[in-house]
Write a protein that holds these residues in place. Structure first.
Motif, PDB file in Angstrom:
ATOM      1  N   VAL A 163      37.440  15.312 -19.888  1.00  0.00           N
ATOM      2  CA  VAL A 163      37.337  16.716 -20.284  1.00  0.00           C
ATOM      3  C   VAL A 163      36.097  16.917 -21.147  1.00  0.00           C
ATOM      4  CG1 VAL A 163      38.424  18.581 -21.574  1.00  0.00           C
ATOM      5  CG2 VAL A 163      39.819  17.086 -20.163  1.00  0.00           C
ATOM      6  N   VAL A 164      35.873  15.999 -22.066  1.00  0.00           N
ATOM      7  CA  VAL A 164      34.737  16.114 -22.987  1.00  0.00           C
ATOM      8  C   VAL A 164      33.417  16.068 -22.221  1.00  0.00           C
ATOM      9  CG1 VAL A 164      33.568  15.059 -24.962  1.00  0.00           C
ATOM     10  CG2 VAL A 164      36.078  15.069 -24.849  1.00  0.00           C
ATOM     11  N   PHE A 165      33.355  15.278 -21.157  1.00  0.00           N
ATOM     12  CA  PHE A 165      32.105  15.083 -20.428  1.00  0.00           C
ATOM     13  C   PHE A 165      32.076  15.813 -19.087  1.00  0.00           C
ATOM     14  CE2 PHE A 165      32.394  11.580 -23.396  1.00  0.00           C
ATOM     15  CZ  PHE A 165      31.106  11.526 -23.917  1.00  0.00           C
TER      16      PHE A 165
ATOM     17  N   ALA B  73      28.848  23.759 -27.524  1.00  0.00           N
ATOM     18  CA  ALA B  73      28.086  22.511 -27.466  1.00  0.00           C
ATOM     19  C   ALA B  73      28.168  21.771 -28.797  1.00  0.00           C
ATOM     20  CB  ALA B  73      26.631  22.808 -27.108  1.00  0.00           C
ATOM     21  N   ARG B  74      28.107  22.506 -29.900  1.00  0.00           N
ATOM     22  CA  ARG B  74      28.193  21.879 -31.222  1.00  0.00           C
ATOM     23  C   ARG B  74      29.580  21.309 -31.473  1.00  0.00           C
ATOM     24  NH1 ARG B  74      24.894  27.003 -33.335  1.00  0.00           N
ATOM     25  NH2 ARG B  74      22.785  26.142 -33.156  1.00  0.00           N
ATOM     26  N   ARG B  75      30.588  22.011 -30.978  1.00  0.00           N
ATOM     27  CA  ARG B  75      31.953  21.496 -31.122  1.00  0.00           C
ATOM     28  C   ARG B  75      32.095  20.190 -30.369  1.00  0.00           C
ATOM     29  NH1 ARG B  75      36.671  25.634 -30.141  1.00  0.00           N
ATOM     30  NH2 ARG B  75      36.294  25.950 -32.366  1.00  0.00           N
ATOM     31  N   ARG B  76      31.581  20.120 -29.163  1.00  0.00           N
ATOM     32  CA  ARG B  76      31.628  18.889 -28.362  1.00  0.00           C
ATOM     33  C   ARG B  76      30.880  17.764 -29.090  1.00  0.00           C
ATOM     34  NH1 ARG B  76      29.721  20.834 -24.282  1.00  0.00           N
ATOM     35  NH2 ARG B  76      31.454  20.930 -22.802  1.00  0.00           N
ATOM     36  N   TYR B  77      29.737  18.098 -29.658  1.00  0.00           N
ATOM     37  CA  TYR B  77      28.920  17.101 -30.360  1.00  0.00           C
ATOM     38  C   TYR B  77      29.682  16.520 -31.557  1.00  0.00           C
ATOM     39  CZ  TYR B  77      24.965  15.148 -32.968  1.00  0.00           C
ATOM     40  OH  TYR B  77      24.122  14.311 -33.656  1.00  0.00           O
ATOM     41  N   ARG B  78      30.370  17.383 -32.316  1.00  0.00           N
ATOM     42  CA  ARG B  78      31.151  16.894 -33.476  1.00  0.00           C
ATOM     43  C   ARG B  78      32.246  15.939 -33.027  1.00  0.00           C
ATOM     44  NH1 ARG B  78      30.908  22.410 -35.037  1.00  0.00           N
ATOM     45  NH2 ARG B  78      33.059  22.729 -34.343  1.00  0.00           N
ATOM     46  N   ILE B  79      32.913  16.295 -31.965  1.00  0.00           N
ATOM     47  CA  ILE B  79      34.007  15.461 -31.469  1.00  0.00           C
ATOM     48  C   ILE B  79      33.492  14.093 -31.030  1.00  0.00           C
ATOM     49  CG2 ILE B  79      35.740  15.235 -29.646  1.00  0.00           C
ATOM     50  CD1 ILE B  79      35.845  18.378 -29.689  1.00  0.00           C
ATOM     51  N   VAL B  80      32.403  14.090 -30.275  1.00  0.00           N
ATOM     52  CA  VAL B  80      31.843  12.834 -29.771  1.00  0.00           C
ATOM     53  C   VAL B  80      31.404  11.948 -30.934  1.00  0.00           C
ATOM     54  CG1 VAL B  80      29.903  11.827 -28.495  1.00  0.00           C
ATOM     55  CG2 VAL B  80      31.138  13.788 -27.549  1.00  0.00           C
ATOM     56  N   ARG B  81      30.798  12.540 -31.950  1.00  0.00           N
ATOM     57  CA  ARG B  81      30.321  11.771 -33.105  1.00  0.00           C
ATOM     58  C   ARG B  81      31.464  11.092 -33.856  1.00  0.00           C
ATOM     59  NH1 ARG B  81      26.011   9.790 -32.425  1.00  0.00           N
ATOM     60  NH2 ARG B  81      26.910  10.057 -30.350  1.00  0.00           N
TER      61      ARG B  81
ATOM     62  N   VAL C 244      34.994   5.714 -28.853  1.00  0.00           N
ATOM     63  CA  VAL C 244      35.030   5.564 -27.401  1.00  0.00           C
ATOM     64  C   VAL C 244      34.210   6.654 -26.725  1.00  0.00           C
ATOM     65  CG1 VAL C 244      37.137   6.945 -27.074  1.00  0.00           C
ATOM     66  CG2 VAL C 244      36.537   5.152 -25.418  1.00  0.00           C
ATOM     67  N   LEU C 245      34.143   7.830 -27.340  1.00  0.00           N
ATOM     68  CA  LEU C 245      33.344   8.915 -26.779  1.00  0.00           C
ATOM     69  C   LEU C 245      31.860   8.677 -27.017  1.00  0.00           C
ATOM     70  CD1 LEU C 245      35.466  12.073 -27.716  1.00  0.00           C
ATOM     71  CD2 LEU C 245      35.457  10.763 -25.578  1.00  0.00           C
ATOM     72  N   ARG C 246      31.522   8.077 -28.140  1.00  0.00           N
ATOM     73  CA  ARG C 246      30.113   7.753 -28.412  1.00  0.00           C
ATOM     74  C   ARG C 246      29.604   6.750 -27.372  1.00  0.00           C
ATOM     75  NH1 ARG C 246      31.690   7.425 -33.928  1.00  0.00           N
ATOM     76  NH2 ARG C 246      31.395   5.161 -33.930  1.00  0.00           N
ATOM     77  N   GLU C 247      30.444   5.778 -27.026  1.00  0.00           N
ATOM     78  CA  GLU C 247      30.050   4.794 -26.015  1.00  0.00           C
ATOM     79  C   GLU C 247      29.887   5.459 -24.653  1.00  0.00           C
ATOM     80  OE1 GLU C 247      32.994   1.757 -26.111  1.00  0.00           O
ATOM     81  OE2 GLU C 247      32.533   1.123 -28.161  1.00  0.00           O
ATOM     82  N   ARG C 248      30.773   6.384 -24.344  1.00  0.00           N
ATOM     83  CA  ARG C 248      30.687   7.111 -23.070  1.00  0.00           C
ATOM     84  C   ARG C 248      29.413   7.960 -23.050  1.00  0.00           C
ATOM     85  NH1 ARG C 248      34.726   9.369 -19.560  1.00  0.00           N
ATOM     86  NH2 ARG C 248      33.645  10.610 -17.974  1.00  0.00           N
ATOM     87  N   GLU C 249      29.037   8.507 -24.173  1.00  0.00           N
ATOM     88  CA  GLU C 249      27.835   9.330 -24.254  1.00  0.00           C
ATOM     89  C   GLU C 249      26.583   8.505 -23.941  1.00  0.00           C
ATOM     90  OE1 GLU C 249      25.995  12.577 -27.347  1.00  0.00           O
ATOM     91  OE2 GLU C 249      26.543  10.613 -28.153  1.00  0.00           O
TER      92      GLU C 249
ATOM     93  N   PHE D   2      22.170   7.461 -20.027  1.00  0.00           N
ATOM     94  CA  PHE D   2      21.494   6.538 -19.116  1.00  0.00           C
ATOM     95  C   PHE D   2      21.578   7.026 -17.678  1.00  0.00           C
ATOM     96  CE2 PHE D   2      21.723   2.824 -16.247  1.00  0.00           C
ATOM     97  CZ  PHE D   2      20.414   2.373 -16.406  1.00  0.00           C
ATOM     98  N   ARG D   3      22.645   7.695 -17.317  1.00  0.00           N
ATOM     99  CA  ARG D   3      22.785   8.189 -15.949  1.00  0.00           C
ATOM    100  C   ARG D   3      21.732   9.245 -15.633  1.00  0.00           C
ATOM    101  NH1 ARG D   3      28.763  10.035 -15.176  1.00  0.00           N
ATOM    102  NH2 ARG D   3      28.026  10.444 -13.048  1.00  0.00           N
ATOM    103  N   TYR D   4      21.394  10.088 -16.612  1.00  0.00           N
ATOM    104  CA  TYR D   4      20.305  11.050 -16.418  1.00  0.00           C
ATOM    105  C   TYR D   4      18.986  10.301 -16.215  1.00  0.00           C
ATOM    106  CZ  TYR D   4      23.112  15.118 -17.851  1.00  0.00           C
ATOM    107  OH  TYR D   4      24.054  16.124 -17.925  1.00  0.00           O
ATOM    108  N   GLU D   5      18.741   9.345 -17.081  1.00  0.00           N
ATOM    109  CA  GLU D   5      17.506   8.573 -17.009  1.00  0.00           C
ATOM    110  C   GLU D   5      17.391   7.861 -15.660  1.00  0.00           C
ATOM    111  OE1 GLU D   5      15.787   4.574 -19.152  1.00  0.00           O
ATOM    112  OE2 GLU D   5      16.744   6.075 -20.436  1.00  0.00           O
ATOM    113  N   ARG D   6      18.471   7.266 -15.212  1.00  0.00           N
ATOM    114  CA  ARG D   6      18.453   6.549 -13.937  1.00  0.00           C
ATOM    115  C   ARG D   6      18.243   7.513 -12.778  1.00  0.00           C
ATOM    116  NH1 ARG D   6      23.695   3.171 -12.487  1.00  0.00           N
ATOM    117  NH2 ARG D   6      24.508   5.299 -12.382  1.00  0.00           N
TER     118      ARG D   6
END
Length: 220
Positions: free
Chosen positions: A53-55, A98-106, A110-115, A120-124
């Protein structure tokens, strides 16, 4: 907007609000489904779990960029920059979400690792596109440009996410223009040259594959 997309957007918004107010680990799928007005089975049909959901926006964006890049572009370097601008515009459209999502991920390891994996997927995606769109390009040029665009994009996006003020798209566009200049692939400057004369001046730093592409585009 398609009904399914509207449904997903509503579920994401409800989930992020719950995560922000009561915590990611403390929020259940049942609570999200109830807040979004959907069944538990509908939630799992739309998403694989709470992390997804977060991503969810990133998954949709990555697919949209794949389609965009596959359309073919006269200026592959510019296409990558345009893709980056598209992602920024998406999140800048609703900065509070977007800021709410950013706070949650920070706040959730486990969400930071997913981020990190998502970035990397964008870069690839950009790297693979450049290699396919520019036959003979040095792999270091492709991966280097893809990494630099991704890094610059994330730097500007974080200005939006960490602050409270609007960060215009022009800020990213200026940064990407500088990336192209520094990398030796500025926007085409010879597009309006007379058909019977081709005068080509390229920076020494420009990748050979890009010199070849520009010469071919002028001679064809």
């Amino acid at each position: 907007m398609h009904e399914s997309a509207e449904l997903r957007t509503g579920v994401v918004a409800a989930a992020l609000e719950l995560f922000d107010t009561q915590g990611f680990d403390q929020t259940s799928v049942e609570q999200i489904a109830k807040a979004a007005g959907v069944s538990r089975s509908t939630f799992f049909r739309q998403f694989g779990g709470k992390e997804d959901v977060v991503f969810a926006d990133h998954e949709a964006l990555l697919e949209r960029l794949r389609v965009f890049l596959a359309e073919g572009h006269d200026d592959p370097w510019g296409a990558v920059c345009a893709a980056s601008e598209s992602v920024f515009s998406h999140f800048a459209h609703d900065p509070e979400l977007a800021r709410r999502r950013y706070r949650i991920v920070r706040e959730v390891p486990v969400l930071r690792e997913r981020e990190i994996i998502t970035v990397f997927r964008y870069e690839r995606l950009f790297d693979e596109y450049l290699r396919g769109a520019l036959p003979g390009v040095d792999p270091l040029d492709a991966v280097g440009f893809a990494a630099l665009v991704t890094a610059v994009h994330n730097h500007v996006l974080r200005q939006l996410l960490r602050g409270t003020k609007k960060v215009p798209l022009a800020t990213l566009q200026a940064a990407l223009t500088d990336v192209r200049r520094r990398y030796g692939v500025p926007a085409d400057a010879t597009a309006n040259a007379p058909d019977d004369v081709v005068v080509a001046v390229f920076p020494r730093s420009m990748p050979v594959a890009e010199v070849t592409r520009r010469l071919r585009s002028q001679l064809d």
